[in-house]
Write a protein that holds these residues in place. Structure first.
Motif, PDB file in Angstrom:
ATOM      1  N   GLU A  16     131.749  66.594  19.715  1.00 58.63           N
ATOM      2  CA  GLU A  16     132.698  67.479  19.025  1.00 58.63           C
ATOM      3  C   GLU A  16     132.977  66.964  17.611  1.00 58.63           C
ATOM      4  O   GLU A  16     133.092  67.740  16.667  1.00 58.63           O
ATOM      5  CB  GLU A  16     134.008  67.587  19.810  1.00 58.63           C
ATOM      6  CG  GLU A  16     133.872  68.297  21.141  1.00 58.63           C
ATOM      7  CD  GLU A  16     133.492  67.360  22.294  1.00 58.63           C
ATOM      8  OE1 GLU A  16     132.982  66.247  22.040  1.00 58.63           O
ATOM      9  OE2 GLU A  16     133.693  67.758  23.447  1.00 58.63           O
ATOM     10  N   ALA A  17     133.071  65.646  17.488  1.00 59.44           N
ATOM     11  CA  ALA A  17     133.302  65.054  16.168  1.00 59.44           C
ATOM     12  C   ALA A  17     132.131  65.336  15.241  1.00 59.44           C
ATOM     13  O   ALA A  17     132.326  65.705  14.073  1.00 59.44           O
ATOM     14  CB  ALA A  17     133.536  63.551  16.302  1.00 59.44           C
ATOM     15  N   ALA A  69     139.704  62.191  14.335  1.00 55.77           N
ATOM     16  CA  ALA A  69     140.554  62.046  15.520  1.00 55.77           C
ATOM     17  C   ALA A  69     139.741  62.254  16.804  1.00 55.77           C
ATOM     18  O   ALA A  69     139.937  61.542  17.795  1.00 55.77           O
ATOM     19  CB  ALA A  69     141.725  63.027  15.460  1.00 55.77           C
ATOM     20  N   LEU A  70     138.833  63.215  16.773  1.00 53.29           N
ATOM     21  CA  LEU A  70     137.963  63.442  17.934  1.00 53.29           C
ATOM     22  C   LEU A  70     137.059  62.236  18.181  1.00 53.29           C
ATOM     23  O   LEU A  70     136.891  61.797  19.322  1.00 53.29           O
ATOM     24  CB  LEU A  70     137.110  64.702  17.715  1.00 53.29           C
ATOM     25  CG  LEU A  70     137.864  66.030  17.726  1.00 53.29           C
ATOM     26  CD1 LEU A  70     136.965  67.148  17.212  1.00 53.29           C
ATOM     27  CD2 LEU A  70     138.386  66.337  19.116  1.00 53.29           C
ATOM     28  N   TRP A  71     136.496  61.693  17.114  1.00 53.90           N
ATOM     29  CA  TRP A  71     135.614  60.535  17.243  1.00 53.90           C
ATOM     30  C   TRP A  71     136.381  59.350  17.819  1.00 53.90           C
ATOM     31  O   TRP A  71     135.887  58.650  18.708  1.00 53.90           O
ATOM     32  CB  TRP A  71     135.019  60.181  15.881  1.00 53.90           C
ATOM     33  CG  TRP A  71     133.930  59.158  15.962  1.00 53.90           C
ATOM     34  CD1 TRP A  71     132.599  59.400  16.136  1.00 53.90           C
ATOM     35  CD2 TRP A  71     134.072  57.742  15.897  1.00 53.90           C
ATOM     36  NE1 TRP A  71     131.916  58.210  16.182  1.00 53.90           N
ATOM     37  CE2 TRP A  71     132.795  57.175  16.040  1.00 53.90           C
ATOM     38  CE3 TRP A  71     135.155  56.899  15.731  1.00 53.90           C
ATOM     39  CZ2 TRP A  71     132.567  55.813  16.021  1.00 53.90           C
ATOM     40  CZ3 TRP A  71     134.937  55.535  15.712  1.00 53.90           C
ATOM     41  CH2 TRP A  71     133.647  55.003  15.854  1.00 53.90           C
ATOM     42  N   ALA A  72     137.594  59.125  17.325  1.00 54.25           N
ATOM     43  CA  ALA A  72     138.412  58.003  17.813  1.00 54.25           C
ATOM     44  C   ALA A  72     138.748  58.163  19.293  1.00 54.25           C
ATOM     45  O   ALA A  72     138.918  57.174  20.000  1.00 54.25           O
ATOM     46  CB  ALA A  72     139.692  57.895  16.991  1.00 54.25           C
ATOM     47  N   ARG A 111     146.106  59.973   9.490  1.00 56.11           N
ATOM     48  CA  ARG A 111     145.564  58.694   8.998  1.00 56.11           C
ATOM     49  C   ARG A 111     146.352  57.502   9.540  1.00 56.11           C
ATOM     50  O   ARG A 111     145.776  56.505   9.967  1.00 56.11           O
ATOM     51  CB  ARG A 111     145.568  58.682   7.476  1.00 56.11           C
ATOM     52  CG  ARG A 111     144.544  59.597   6.864  1.00 56.11           C
ATOM     53  CD  ARG A 111     144.561  59.502   5.337  1.00 56.11           C
ATOM     54  NE  ARG A 111     143.648  60.434   4.759  1.00 56.11           N
ATOM     55  CZ  ARG A 111     143.996  61.612   4.226  1.00 56.11           C
ATOM     56  NH1 ARG A 111     145.257  61.968   4.176  1.00 56.11           N
ATOM     57  NH2 ARG A 111     143.083  62.419   3.724  1.00 56.11           N
ATOM     58  N   ALA A 112     147.682  57.618   9.519  1.00 56.71           N
ATOM     59  CA  ALA A 112     148.518  56.516  10.010  1.00 56.71           C
ATOM     60  C   ALA A 112     148.330  56.325  11.513  1.00 56.71           C
ATOM     61  O   ALA A 112     148.213  55.188  11.990  1.00 56.71           O
ATOM     62  CB  ALA A 112     149.987  56.779   9.681  1.00 56.71           C
ATOM     63  N   ALA A 113     148.282  57.410  12.261  1.00 55.37           N
ATOM     64  CA  ALA A 113     148.099  57.311  13.715  1.00 55.37           C
ATOM     65  C   ALA A 113     146.748  56.675  14.048  1.00 55.37           C
ATOM     66  O   ALA A 113     146.655  55.865  14.981  1.00 55.37           O
ATOM     67  CB  ALA A 113     148.221  58.683  14.369  1.00 55.37           C
ATOM     68  N   LEU A 114     145.720  57.009  13.301  1.00 54.20           N
ATOM     69  CA  LEU A 114     144.412  56.395  13.534  1.00 54.20           C
ATOM     70  C   LEU A 114     144.460  54.898  13.246  1.00 54.20           C
ATOM     71  O   LEU A 114     143.863  54.106  13.983  1.00 54.20           O
ATOM     72  CB  LEU A 114     143.334  57.077  12.684  1.00 54.20           C
ATOM     73  CG  LEU A 114     142.940  58.483  13.124  1.00 54.20           C
ATOM     74  CD1 LEU A 114     142.015  59.126  12.099  1.00 54.20           C
ATOM     75  CD2 LEU A 114     142.305  58.474  14.494  1.00 54.20           C
TER      76      LEU A 114
END
Length: 144
Positions: free
Chosen positions: A120-121, A111-114, A76-79
């Motif tokens: 895949e997301a 994470a995949l969507w970002a 969450r923080a990395a996103l």
């Protein structure tokens, strides 16, 4: 003024917890719990970079607490920081630890969507919803 004081106390706790991590195994377990709590507090304060560090330290030193909570916080923080490679690494580790946990599956899909891996997301969100049909993160992901 109060928020600044709270942030200073939180950062002091982060420094103290970092020192404790180098102690023996019993103390490392307690340090991991402290880092996890600190990561949550920093995230709530909007200090995502510091929260990411705290979550990563908690995940690295976990002995008795569940590393999934620390990894989920790190994702969450990395996103929030647009650190998409880091989010994908943490999400993959989280998914390996809990492949049937709907929240872990949905975070991995985030994470995949970002990272621009939309197909895949979408598959990840669909899997998360198959595991838990009322999961808000899964519905939100599909809506994106």
């Amino acid at each position: 003024m109060r928020k600044a004081f709270h942030v200073m106390v939180t950062l002091a706790a982060l420094g103290a917890a970092s020192l404790v991590i180098h102690a023996d195994a019993g103390q490392r377990s307690r340090a991991a719990e402290i880092q996890l709590q600190l990561g949550r507090q920093l995230f709530e304060e909007g200090l995502y970079r510091d929260a990411l560090t705290a979550f990563q330290q908690a995940a690295a030193s976990v002995l008795t607490i569940d590393s999934r909570a620390a990894r989920a916080g790190a994702v969450r923080a990395a996103l929030r920081l647009a650190e998409y490679d880091e989010a994908r690494r943490e999400a993959q580790a989280l998914l390996e630890a809990a492949p049937e946990d709907p929240e872990a599956v949905a975070l991995n899909a985030d994470a995949l969507w970002a990272a621009g891996l939309f197909q895949e997301a979408e598959e990840g969100y669909q899997k998360a919803l198959r595991l838990s049909s009322s999961l808000p993160r899964g519905h939100h992901g599909l809506a994106k």
